[in-house]
Design a protein around this motif. Structure first.
Motif, PDB file in Angstrom:
ATOM      1  N   MET A  70      44.951   5.235  31.231  1.00  0.00           N
ATOM      2  CA  MET A  70      46.026   5.551  30.298  1.00  0.00           C
ATOM      3  C   MET A  70      47.387   5.135  30.860  1.00  0.00           C
ATOM      4  O   MET A  70      48.297   4.790  30.099  1.00  0.00           O
ATOM      5  N   ALA A  71      47.514   5.132  32.181  1.00  0.00           N
ATOM      6  CA  ALA A  71      48.746   4.630  32.782  1.00  0.00           C
ATOM      7  C   ALA A  71      48.869   3.122  32.560  1.00  0.00           C
ATOM      8  O   ALA A  71      49.974   2.599  32.372  1.00  0.00           O
ATOM      9  N   CYS A  72      47.725   2.432  32.577  1.00  0.00           N
ATOM     10  CA  CYS A  72      47.737   0.998  32.270  1.00  0.00           C
ATOM     11  C   CYS A  72      48.150   0.756  30.821  1.00  0.00           C
ATOM     12  O   CYS A  72      48.904  -0.174  30.517  1.00  0.00           O
ATOM     13  N   GLN A  73      47.664   1.609  29.911  1.00  0.00           N
ATOM     14  CA  GLN A  73      48.069   1.488  28.516  1.00  0.00           C
ATOM     15  C   GLN A  73      49.556   1.758  28.338  1.00  0.00           C
ATOM     16  O   GLN A  73      50.226   1.118  27.519  1.00  0.00           O
ATOM     17  N   SER A  74      50.096   2.694  29.111  1.00  0.00           N
ATOM     18  CA  SER A  74      51.534   2.972  29.039  1.00  0.00           C
ATOM     19  C   SER A  74      52.344   1.743  29.448  1.00  0.00           C
ATOM     20  O   SER A  74      53.413   1.473  28.883  1.00  0.00           O
ATOM     21  N   ALA A  75      51.830   0.988  30.431  1.00  0.00           N
ATOM     22  CA  ALA A  75      52.523  -0.229  30.864  1.00  0.00           C
ATOM     23  C   ALA A  75      52.532  -1.279  29.760  1.00  0.00           C
ATOM     24  O   ALA A  75      53.544  -1.951  29.526  1.00  0.00           O
ATOM     25  N   THR A  76      51.407  -1.435  29.055  1.00  0.00           N
ATOM     26  CA  THR A  76      51.375  -2.392  27.949  1.00  0.00           C
ATOM     27  C   THR A  76      52.226  -1.906  26.773  1.00  0.00           C
ATOM     28  O   THR A  76      52.759  -2.720  26.012  1.00  0.00           O
ATOM     29  N   GLU A  77      52.360  -0.596  26.622  1.00  0.00           N
ATOM     30  CA  GLU A  77      53.238  -0.059  25.577  1.00  0.00           C
ATOM     31  C   GLU A  77      54.697  -0.422  25.854  1.00  0.00           C
ATOM     32  O   GLU A  77      55.480  -0.642  24.927  1.00  0.00           O
ATOM     33  N   ARG A  78      55.065  -0.472  27.118  1.00  0.00           N
ATOM     34  CA  ARG A  78      56.408  -0.903  27.477  1.00  0.00           C
ATOM     35  C   ARG A  78      56.629  -2.355  27.061  1.00  0.00           C
ATOM     36  O   ARG A  78      57.697  -2.716  26.543  1.00  0.00           O
ATOM     37  N   ALA A  79      55.611  -3.181  27.290  1.00  0.00           N
ATOM     38  CA  ALA A  79      55.725  -4.583  26.876  1.00  0.00           C
ATOM     39  C   ALA A  79      55.837  -4.694  25.359  1.00  0.00           C
ATOM     40  O   ALA A  79      56.666  -5.447  24.831  1.00  0.00           O
ATOM     41  N   TRP A  80      55.026  -3.924  24.642  1.00  0.00           N
ATOM     42  CA  TRP A  80      55.066  -3.989  23.189  1.00  0.00           C
ATOM     43  C   TRP A  80      56.391  -3.448  22.652  1.00  0.00           C
ATOM     44  O   TRP A  80      56.886  -3.916  21.627  1.00  0.00           O
TER      45      TRP A  80
END
Length: 417
Positions: A70-80
């Motif tokens: 989920m921390a990895c998903q948070s990083a991609t959310e920053r990109a999005w």
């Protein structure tokens, strides 16, 4: 949304593990931006596609797999978030640069969602259970986390600052503190000579935190270049330099918070100028003074407390508020150096006081022009402008925005270490 911030205490190895988690977050975000750039035109890249790409990165890189999923998903959310902001600016035809997503070189936080951490029953310690090796950290702070349910904690963010490491708990609760009505109205005109001037003739002194600390900041900056590049002495000098900037940033926040709270609590309607500060700081002669005054930060706090206290914060156009006579409405042209307003009708006021009265009159005319729909118009104004900041008494995150959307704001706190 409520954000409680604690300073975390741990061992040196734990701090290094936090740094590793932050670097991994930066790597995932940058890889997601590159994936979006290299994608063919016919392939639609959205947030779901970026989340799937983070899963592919976990299979490809071992250090990414060690970070919580989920921390990895948070990083991609920053990109999005950066990509979506660029699309929105292009769609709305925003003037100037549209904010094309760029690669991040100085990430300072890693964000966990509802997994990857475990809170101690006393809620004074937190353990991160992923493979980065952060382990158990002690929470130092005065906020009462015990009064909230663990299920209400939506996200936890680890932040590296100049004076240590911090943990922010994002709690899904609504903040409301309805204050009694005072039947008072006020207009505010922000400035450099005074922090603000109101329609009652009061001038709030400008603290000028950066100007007062500038000599010490420059001295600490010179010490950096006297040290050998890459040495421990240079790192210590940079840390001292960053701490001084961080102190100025915190002074601005606390001052704007205190003043805005008093203004909103004492008045039912607060009128202020809808300034484009980002355009005003392009004037190199006034940029430092405008930034030191923190006009936009003060506006954010006014809007936040207006929403919290159930008061009205109304922005008005700033055109001709300083030139127009508040008594007869005649335009009296004056330069910036002219600090008094003298009209042929006999009106003699301070320039900023005259502007504050005009600002209040514009807000009142706005309500009269709406007729019976005035309360609804004010409600729309509040929803559109007053719900932008939730730093509050115990928070440091904007209301209505997730922790993901606050990452870029960390650069305002202190220079890079």
């Amino acid at each position: 949304m409520l954000v409680l911030e604690y300073k975390v205490k741990g061992k040196r190895q734990q701090y290094q593990a936090i740094d590793e988690a932050i670097k991994t977050t930066q790597f995932i975000r940058n890889k997601a931006i590159r994936y979006w750039m290299d994608a063919p035109i016919e392939v639609k890249v959205n947030q779901i596609a970026l989340n799937n790409y983070s899963t592919a990165l976990r299979k490809e890189f071992m250090f990414v797999e060690q970070l919580n999923s989920m921390a990895c998903q948070s990083a991609t959310e920053r990109a999005w978030s950066a990509i979506n902001r660029f699309y929105s600016n292009c769609k709305s035809q925003k003037s100037g640069k549209k904010g094309f997503p760029r690669f991040q070189k100085d990430c300072r936080s890693a964000e966990y969602k509802t997994s990857g951490w475990k809170l101690h029953p006393t809620k004074r310690r937190i353990t991160f259970t992923d493979k980065k090796g952060i382990g158990e950290l002690k929470l130092l702070g005065k906020w009462d986390l015990q009064t909230y349910n663990v299920k209400d904690i939506k996200r936890i963010r680890l932040i590296r600052r100049a004076d240590g490491y911090y943990a922010q708990f994002c709690i899904g609760v609504d903040l409301k503190d309805i204050q009694p009505k005072t039947d008072a109205e006020i207009g505010l005109d922000v400035g450099i000579e005074s922090f603000y001037s109101d329609s009652n003739g009061y001038h709030q002194p400008n603290p000028k935190f950066l100007r007062k600390a500038e000599s010490k900041i420059k001295h600490s900056q010179r010490r950096i270049y006297k040290k050998v590049k890459g040495s421990s002495g240079r790192r210590k000098a940079r840390k001292l330099y960053a701490k001084k900037h961080l102190k100025v940033s915190r002074q601005r926040i606390e001052h704007a918070k205190r003043v805005a709270r008093c203004v909103v609590k004492s008045n039912d309607l607060v009128a202020y100028e809808d300034l484009r500060v980002s355009n005003m700081v392009k004037n190199h002669c006034l940029a430092k003074s405008i930034s030191d005054a923190s006009w936009y930060l003060f506006r954010q706090w006014i809007e936040y407390f207006a929403a919290k206290f159930d008061k009205l914060a109304v922005p008005v156009p700033p055109q001709y508020t300083s030139q127009k006579c508040s008594s007869c409405g005649v335009i009296v042209k004056k330069s910036l150096s002219t600090r008094s307003h003298i009209c042929s009708c006999g009106c003699e006021l301070h320039r900023d006081t005259n502007a504050a009265i005009n600002i209040l009159n514009l807000a009142r005319a706005k309500s009269l022009g709406c007729g019976s729909a005035a309360p609804k118009a004010f409600q729309e104004a509040r929803e559109g402008h007053s719900l932008s900041n939730a730093n509050g008494l115990v928070t440091s995150t904007l209301l209505g925005e997730s922790l993901v959307e606050q990452v870029t704001r960390l650069k305002l706190e202190s220079p890079c270490l």
